[in-house]
Design an enzyme around this catalytic site. Structure first.
Site, short mmCIF file in Angstrom:
data_model
loop_
_atom_site.label_atom_id
_atom_site.label_comp_id
_atom_site.label_asym_id
_atom_site.label_seq_id
_atom_site.Cartn_x
_atom_site.Cartn_y
_atom_site.Cartn_z
N ASP A 23 41.89 31.16 37.55
CA ASP A 23 40.86 30.21 37.17
C ASP A 23 40.29 29.55 38.41
O ASP A 23 41.05 29.06 39.27
CB ASP A 23 41.44 29.11 36.27
CG ASP A 23 41.71 29.58 34.85
OD1 ASP A 23 41.40 30.74 34.54
OD2 ASP A 23 42.22 28.78 34.05
N LYS A 80 34.66 31.92 29.87
CA LYS A 80 35.15 31.64 28.53
C LYS A 80 34.03 31.23 27.58
O LYS A 80 33.08 30.55 27.98
CB LYS A 80 36.18 30.50 28.57
CG LYS A 80 37.44 30.83 29.36
CD LYS A 80 38.43 29.66 29.31
CE LYS A 80 39.65 29.92 30.17
NZ LYS A 80 40.51 31.00 29.64
N GLY A 152 47.30 24.79 30.83
CA GLY A 152 47.15 23.47 31.42
C GLY A 152 48.42 22.65 31.48
O GLY A 152 48.38 21.46 31.79
N ARG A 164 57.73 37.71 24.30
CA ARG A 164 58.94 38.24 23.68
C ARG A 164 58.69 38.59 22.21
O ARG A 164 59.17 39.62 21.72
CB ARG A 164 60.08 37.23 23.79
CG ARG A 164 60.76 37.21 25.15
CD ARG A 164 62.10 36.48 25.08
NE ARG A 164 62.81 36.47 26.34
CZ ARG A 164 63.61 37.44 26.77
NH1 ARG A 164 63.77 38.53 26.05
NH2 ARG A 164 64.25 37.32 27.92
N GLY A 213 50.73 28.54 31.51
CA GLY A 213 51.88 27.88 32.12
C GLY A 213 52.46 28.57 33.33
O GLY A 213 53.46 28.11 33.88
N SER A 235 45.74 26.46 35.90
CA SER A 235 45.90 25.21 36.63
C SER A 235 46.93 25.31 37.74
O SER A 235 46.93 24.51 38.68
CB SER A 235 46.29 24.10 35.65
OG SER A 235 45.45 24.13 34.51
#
Length: 291
Positions: A23, A80, A152, A164, A213, A235
């Site tokens: 990003d 996006k 984020g 998973r 994440g 992020s």
């Protein structure tokens, strides 16, 4: 012609396999990402951490801002659109974006329908938490799937959970008898042909990346270990202490995720990681959008 375009778009997305998509909010950040070895960049006005912090309605980025990033780098540029927002997607196609991400990070425009991606020439990326979601997006024309994770936050737990879940469901479907695939397709709420493809091949018919994440080289290596074919980093890079060094380290970790000695070296002296938000502190669950 539609089938040919669909196959071409899937092949384009396959070329990103093993890479990192970052990003970026400015041409300068885009150049840092390209220099670090990113295979593509995601152009947006605010990274997910800032979108989450600011609240309110989040929309497609300004086309002028996206064009500035397109001019700054030679690697593919993604952008996006809101879930279900056909007009935003048409605008991005008009400015010749390389990939469109129909993203739960932005405020959904439609809480029932996704975009019919088969009507567009540009390839689409979509998020999914499980195999059913992934195959429904592929039926709509998605050329690439990514885990939704929880963008984020800097907390990789939901990306791990989604990857998973998806790989487990793929293994379960692949292990069925041929005459059990019809019932499995019904339970997944997906077309039989797509369920049969997964049953026969043991994988999705499109490339499957991890997102949400990922903040460290170890996070990226973990997602590759769990079956991801590449990584989105939002992020985690430009909210960290040394973005250029961290970006390069994550790219190398993604490509060499089996090499623990290299991962150890890559993880040294990266500066402060983004502070992040624990899963149990999250007020808005973006991953629940657009099932």
């Amino acid at each position: 012609m539609e089938t040919t375009r669909n196959e071409l778009n899937r092949n384009l997305a396959q070329m990103l396999k093993g890479g990192v998509i970052m990003d970026v909010t400015t041409p300068e950040q885009a150049r840092i990402a390209e220099d670090a070895g990113a295979c593509a960049v995601m152009a947006l006005e605010r990274i997910p951490a800032d979108i989450r912090a600011a609240g309110g309605v989040s929309r497609m980025s300004d086309p002028a801002m996206i064009k500035g990033i397109q001019e700054a780098v030679s690697i593919p540029v993604m952008a996006k659109v809101r879930i279900g927002h056909i007009a935003e997607a048409r605008i991005l196609q008009a400015i010749e974006i390389d990939y469109i991400d129909e993203s739960e990070v932005l405020s959904p425009a439609d809480d029932v329908y996704h975009i019919d991606k088969r009507e567009f020439d540009v390839p689409f990326v979509c998020g999914a938490k499980n195999l059913g979601e992934a195959l429904r997006r592929i039926e709509e024309g998605a050329s690439m799937i990514r885990t939704k994770g929880e963008p984020g936050t800097g907390d990789v737990i939901q990306a791990v959970r989604h990857m998973r879940t998806m790989t487990k469901q793929i293994r379960e479907l692949a292990s069925l008898r041929d005459d059990e695939v019809y019932e499995a397709a019904k339970q997944l709420a997906v077309p039989y042909e797509l369920a049969k493809y997964v049953h026969d091949n043991g994988r999705l018919p499109v490339v499957n990346f991890a997102a949400g994440g990922v903040a460290t080289p170890a996070d990226a290596a973990l997602m590759m270990e769990l079956g991801a074919e590449g990584v989105f980093v939002g992020s985690g890079i430009f909210k960290s202490g040394d973005p250029a060094k961290r970006a390069a380290a994550i790219v190398q970790a993604t490509a060499n995720w089996r090499d623990a000695d290299l991962l150890a070296r890559l993880s040294e002296n990266l500066g402060e990681a983004m502070v992040g938000i624990n899963e149990d502190e999250i007020e808005t669950i973006m991953a629940a959008r657009g099932e």
